[in-house]
Design an enzyme around this catalytic site. Structure first.
Site, PDB file in Angstrom:
ATOM      1  N   ASN A   9       0.875  -1.168   0.000  1.00 21.97           N
ATOM      2  CA  ASN A   9       0.000   0.000   0.000  1.00 21.97           C
ATOM      3  C   ASN A   9       0.916   1.222   0.000  1.00 21.97           C
ATOM      4  O   ASN A   9       1.496   1.549   1.028  1.00 21.97           O
ATOM      5  CB  ASN A   9      -0.896  -0.018   1.249  1.00 21.97           C
ATOM      6  CG  ASN A   9      -1.711   1.254   1.378  1.00 21.97           C
ATOM      7  OD1 ASN A   9      -1.770   2.059   0.436  1.00 21.97           O
ATOM      8  ND2 ASN A   9      -2.333   1.456   2.528  1.00 21.97           N
ATOM      9  N   LYS A  11       0.211   4.306  -0.322  1.00 22.44           N
ATOM     10  CA  LYS A  11      -0.351   5.530   0.262  1.00 22.44           C
ATOM     11  C   LYS A  11      -0.031   6.725  -0.658  1.00 22.44           C
ATOM     12  O   LYS A  11      -0.084   6.579  -1.864  1.00 22.44           O
ATOM     13  CB  LYS A  11       0.164   5.719   1.695  1.00 22.44           C
ATOM     14  CG  LYS A  11      -0.035   4.438   2.537  1.00 22.44           C
ATOM     15  CD  LYS A  11       0.266   4.611   3.987  1.00 22.44           C
ATOM     16  CE  LYS A  11       0.066   3.285   4.716  1.00 22.44           C
ATOM     17  NZ  LYS A  11       0.249   3.381   6.148  1.00 22.44           N
ATOM     18  N   HIS A  95      -9.297   1.519   5.179  1.00 18.14           N
ATOM     19  CA  HIS A  95      -8.005   1.719   5.847  1.00 18.14           C
ATOM     20  C   HIS A  95      -8.170   2.712   7.005  1.00 18.14           C
ATOM     21  O   HIS A  95      -8.941   3.667   6.900  1.00 18.14           O
ATOM     22  CB  HIS A  95      -6.967   2.229   4.842  1.00 18.14           C
ATOM     23  CG  HIS A  95      -5.581   2.148   5.381  1.00 18.14           C
ATOM     24  ND1 HIS A  95      -5.075   3.075   6.271  1.00 18.14           N
ATOM     25  CD2 HIS A  95      -4.598   1.233   5.190  1.00 18.14           C
ATOM     26  CE1 HIS A  95      -3.835   2.734   6.591  1.00 18.14           C
ATOM     27  NE2 HIS A  95      -3.520   1.624   5.950  1.00 18.14           N
ATOM     28  N   GLU A 164      -4.989  -4.342  10.879  1.00 21.52           N
ATOM     29  CA  GLU A 164      -3.921  -3.348  11.019  1.00 21.52           C
ATOM     30  C   GLU A 164      -4.139  -2.562  12.314  1.00 21.52           C
ATOM     31  O   GLU A 164      -4.906  -1.584  12.331  1.00 21.52           O
ATOM     32  CB  GLU A 164      -3.938  -2.380   9.833  1.00 21.52           C
ATOM     33  CG  GLU A 164      -3.730  -3.050   8.499  1.00 21.52           C
ATOM     34  CD  GLU A 164      -3.178  -2.090   7.457  1.00 21.52           C
ATOM     35  OE1 GLU A 164      -2.121  -2.383   6.902  1.00 21.52           O
ATOM     36  OE2 GLU A 164      -3.792  -1.029   7.231  1.00 21.52           O
ATOM     37  N   GLY A 170       3.136   2.581  10.663  1.00 20.41           N
ATOM     38  CA  GLY A 170       4.118   3.645  10.449  1.00 20.41           C
ATOM     39  C   GLY A 170       4.881   4.054  11.689  1.00 20.41           C
ATOM     40  O   GLY A 170       5.574   5.059  11.691  1.00 20.41           O
ATOM     41  N   SER A 209       3.984  -1.844  10.322  1.00 25.19           N
ATOM     42  CA  SER A 209       5.445  -1.915  10.489  1.00 25.19           C
ATOM     43  C   SER A 209       6.019  -3.284  10.140  1.00 25.19           C
ATOM     44  O   SER A 209       6.967  -3.744  10.786  1.00 25.19           O
ATOM     45  CB  SER A 209       5.844  -1.488  11.910  1.00 25.19           C
ATOM     46  OG  SER A 209       5.475  -0.138  12.141  1.00 25.19           O
TER      47      SER A 209
END
Ligand code: 13P
Length: 250
Positions: A9, A11, A95, A164, A170, A209
């Protein structure tokens, strides 16, 4: 058998030129790999160029989101038919960044999933708890609420679930294998109640991560069927390493 999926992904990253450079470096690295489904979700603006490069390869294209209406006065939105037209097989929906920054709710997520499936797209449906919710002991309640809300009146066949945890996205903080397996098993249990034995065939991806140095441990969890990767999917070498996670353990 659930065929693993390793999905990128991207982003808000990569121009058309950067997408081309990535694929030129990445595709030769993964040629011939057929025991993992490899999925890449570039930004909308790079889908058309990516689709040309991916045709005839073992890499599948995804959009990072999709709107639920087919056409009309919805400035800035993109319909399922439009992303299908660009060669997308998947749409990522729900998401946490969409929920957090763009006002998505279980209800709008549900509408998007319905519309995507109605146009023959497969869906990577994202759920996950915040740190505050986890610390309050509400993780399972939150996950169940997101599953029930997002999947209302939806068949499970073309859905991939991505767990997630928001606190792991992140941040460099990955869920422990214990936390990941526990959440994935819980999610599969909820799906089992809703869909019966079909739940055993649903792929549940972990996201948050994931890096080359932790992917093997994450993928070894029995209910983890793949990874949805942000940061570590942006470099061809790093993403190729993720695709080549250690297989023997599955
Ligand atoms: P990171 O891999 O950068 O933590 O992002 C995970 C994610 O949100 C994938 O959808």
């Amino acid at each position: 058998m659930r065929k693993p999926i390793i999905a990128a992904n991207w982003k808000l990253h990569k121009t058309v030129a950067e997408t081309g450079a990535f694929l030129n470096a990445f595709l030769p690295e993964v040629t011939g790999i057929d025991d993992v489904e490899i999925v890449i979700a570039p930004p909308y603006t790079a889908l058309l160029s990516a689709t040309g490069k991916l045709s005839g390869t073992n890499v599948t294209l995804a959009a990072q989101n999709v709107f639920y209406e087919e056409r009309g006065a919805y400035t800035g939105e993109i319909s399922p038919a439009m992303i299908k037209d660009l060669g997308c097989a998947y749409a990522i929906i729900g998401h946490s960044e969409r929920r957090q920054y763009f006002g998505e709710t279980d209800e709008t997520v549900n509408k998007r999933i319905k519309a995507a499936l109605g146009h023959g797209l497969k869906v990577i449906f994202c759920i996950g708890e915040t740190l505050e919710q986890r610390e309050a002991g509400r993780t399972n309640k939150v996950l169940k609420g997101q599953l029930d809300g997002g999947l209302t009146d939806i068949p499970i066949d073309d859905i991939v679930v991505a767990y997630e945890p928001v606190w792991a996205i992140g941040t460099g903080v990955t869920a422990t294998t214990g936390q990941a397996q526990e959440a994935h098993a819980f999610i599969r249990g909820v799906l089992q109640k809703k869909y019966g034995d079909k739940a055993q065939g649903v792929r549940i991806l972990y996201g948050g991560s994931v890096k080359p140095d932790n992917v093997d441990d994450i993928m070894a969890c029995p209910d983890v069927d793949g990874a949805l990767v942000g940061g570590a999917s942006l470099e061809p070498d790093s993403f190729a390493k993720l695709v080549k996670f250690r297989r023997s353990q599955k």
